[in-house]
Design an enzyme around this catalytic site. Structure first.
Site, PDB file in Angstrom:
ATOM      1  N   TYR A 111       0.818  -1.214   0.000  1.00 15.99           N
ATOM      2  CA  TYR A 111       0.000   0.000   0.000  1.00 15.99           C
ATOM      3  C   TYR A 111       0.852   1.264   0.000  1.00 15.99           C
ATOM      4  O   TYR A 111       0.342   2.353  -0.268  1.00 15.99           O
ATOM      5  CB  TYR A 111      -0.970   0.013   1.189  1.00 15.99           C
ATOM      6  CG  TYR A 111      -2.106   0.998   0.985  1.00 15.99           C
ATOM      7  CD1 TYR A 111      -3.240   0.635   0.265  1.00 15.99           C
ATOM      8  CD2 TYR A 111      -2.035   2.295   1.486  1.00 15.99           C
ATOM      9  CE1 TYR A 111      -4.277   1.541   0.051  1.00 15.99           C
ATOM     10  CE2 TYR A 111      -3.057   3.202   1.277  1.00 15.99           C
ATOM     11  CZ  TYR A 111      -4.176   2.818   0.560  1.00 15.99           C
ATOM     12  OH  TYR A 111      -5.189   3.718   0.337  1.00 15.99           O
TER      13      TYR A 111
ATOM     14  N   HIS B  62       6.149 -10.949  -1.965  1.00 13.03           N
ATOM     15  CA  HIS B  62       5.632  -9.601  -1.760  1.00 13.03           C
ATOM     16  C   HIS B  62       6.659  -8.711  -1.077  1.00 13.03           C
ATOM     17  O   HIS B  62       6.747  -7.524  -1.374  1.00 13.03           O
ATOM     18  CB  HIS B  62       4.359  -9.693  -0.910  1.00 13.03           C
ATOM     19  CG  HIS B  62       3.561  -8.444  -0.861  1.00 13.03           C
ATOM     20  ND1 HIS B  62       2.891  -7.939  -1.945  1.00 13.03           N
ATOM     21  CD2 HIS B  62       3.296  -7.588   0.168  1.00 13.03           C
ATOM     22  CE1 HIS B  62       2.239  -6.843  -1.606  1.00 13.03           C
ATOM     23  NE2 HIS B  62       2.489  -6.600  -0.322  1.00 13.03           N
TER      24      HIS B  62
END
Length: 472
Positions: free
Chosen positions: A191, A439
């Site tokens: 994010y 990730h």
């Protein structure tokens, strides 16, 4: 929020900050960086270091006493100010940059499986830069508000986060003025694909609006980053299907029932097919699809071998659990200068309250890229190619949407003679794919991540394969 309205509000905020900044500095209770010095030994640290590090708070809103917690780790160099300054963000929204960025990714202090002792990270990014971590926004990690605390935490969003982070930086540079002239970069993942370009945009506007105390901002880099809802979600479904994680029928229904317009607010029919896809995927870690998930009752570190039996090292899928133990220890909080009157009842890696009450999140930040690329900032995007949450397919679709001319075509890049991934350079943007990383690229491929940050900070292309020299 419409993109044009967002831009107008930002400009007004920047002008306001430029006018009010000087008076805010005087009210900061910490005016000497020495008060934030941690020293050379953390609890459980059984190794020596040759660099200084600092932690404390910066007040970004006097009215409600909104304080952001930071941890600043100097470059491991005889003259740290000669090295760049890198600000790191994790995402969520609502996740601690200290929990992830420092404690398991790019920082020098990593936590053992017992949650009590530390081990040194030989691939720490402070080998090449000064690293600044912020628990942002308020309510994350050790960051807090003194007045109307509950209400303040319920009103976080992209816009306020960018504004607060700019105020933080301006006041932090007053506390550490020796870094004002240092080349300044921003990086982060997930994010932070929103946080990083939005803060970059605000900094550029601030520098343009005021001639004093400008920030020596040079560029930013984001990894496995949430960027554009449409292309992000389009790429997720394709990645799951092409990696054999979901059925043909589910793939078709995902494309039919999910409109690719919002990853945060899908329709009920889309929710149902997403649940089916989740069941089909099984008990895997979607953030790293080829490594073991963390088992609740198994704290053992799990070794991961490749096809020829060599170890990349020891991979531990339970790093979040270790951080939770370590940062809840009173002696750790004390040495990190956590305010005992406002410490969290229980420190958590991510705040569910912050995440579920997020107020504004634009569907895309591609407009910011289009605005900033012409300014000449160094802009890189990287992607670990075993992440199913914001996969490499999503990132490639997103970059293609910018329609940038290619400067250097797709090629492999190398580290110690082996392919570290692939890269393509565009006019104003460089893309780097990191082979075998999930990730959190620095967690799964720390050596490759260090090669990546070295190239980014130096402004050079990713390494090529050096030609073999003839035997003498």
């Amino acid at each position: 929020m419409a993109n044009s309205k967002w831009s107008q509000i930002l400009f007004i905020v920047i002008i306001t900050l430029a006018n009010l900044f000087q008076c805010n500095i005087a009210t900061d209770p910490f005016v000497q960086q020495g008060q934030d010095n941690i020293g050379r030994a953390l609890p459980g640290q059984n190794f020596n270091i040759s660099f200084e590090h600092y932690s404390g708070y910066i007040t970004v809103n006097e009215d409600v006493g909104r304080n952001l917690f930071y941890w600043f780790i100097q470059a491991d160099h005889v003259d740290p100010t000669s090295k760049p300054l890198l600000l790191w963000f994790n995402g969520g929204p609502g996740c601690s940059s200290i929990a992830y960025g420092e404690a398991e990714e790019i920082g020098p202090f990593h936590i053992n499986s017992d949650g009590k002792n530390l081990h040194f990270n030989p691939y720490s990014w402070n080998q090449v830069a000064n690293i600044l971590y912020i628990d942002s926004p308020v309510g994350v990690g050790f960051s807090y508000s003194t007045k109307n605390s509950s209400d303040d935490i319920l009103n976080n969003g992209d816009k306020r986060t960018a504004e607060d982070n700019l105020i933080f930086l301006l006041k932090w540079f007053e506390r550490f003025p020796q870094y004002k002239k240092t080349d300044f970069f921003i990086s982060g993942e997930s994010y932070a694909g929103h946080y990083v370009p939005q803060l970059s945009q605000v900094i550029v506007k601030y520098n343009s609006a005021t001639k004093h105390d400008s920030i020596n901002f040079k560029g930013f880099m984001v990894g496995n980053a949430l960027t554009d809802d449409f292309h992000d979600q389009l790429g997720i479904f394709e990645f799951m299907w092409t990696n054999g994680m979901i059925s043909d029928q589910t793939f078709k229904l995902l494309n039919l029932l999910c409109d690719f317009q919002s990853v945060e607010h899908p329709s009920q029919s889309c929710e149902r097919i997403l649940e089916i896809a989740d069941k089909e995927m099984g008990n895997i870690d979607p953030y790293s699809i080829f490594t073991p998930p963390c088992h609740a009752n198994d704290n053992q570190q799990i070794k991961r071998k490749n096809s020829v039996g060599r170890l990349r090292g020891v991979y531990d899928p339970c790093t979040e659990k270790h951080s939770t133990i370590y940062f809840n220890r009173p002696e750790v909080q004390r040495i990190l200068h956590v305010d005992p009157d406002y410490k969290p009842a229980k420190w958590e890696t991510c705040s569910t309250v912050v995440n579920t009450n997020w107020k504004d999140s634009p569907r895309t930040v591609l407009d910011i890229y289009r605005e900033l690329i012409p300014t000449g900032l160094r802009i890189w995007i990287f992607s670990g190619n075993t992440d199913a949450v914001i996969p490499v397919t999503s990132t490639r679709y997103t970059i293609n949407a910018l329609k940038l001319p290619t400067v250097s075509p797709w090629r492999a890049w190398y580290d110690d003679g082996e392919v570290g991934g692939w890269t393509q350079e565009y006019a104003g943007l460089t893309f780097v794919n990191v082979r075998g990383a999930g990730h959190e690229v620095p967690l799964h491929r720390p050596k490759l991540a260090l090669t990546l940050i070295k190239a980014f900070l130096a402004g050079t292309s990713m390494p090529t394969l050096e030609p073999l020299t003839a035997a003498s």
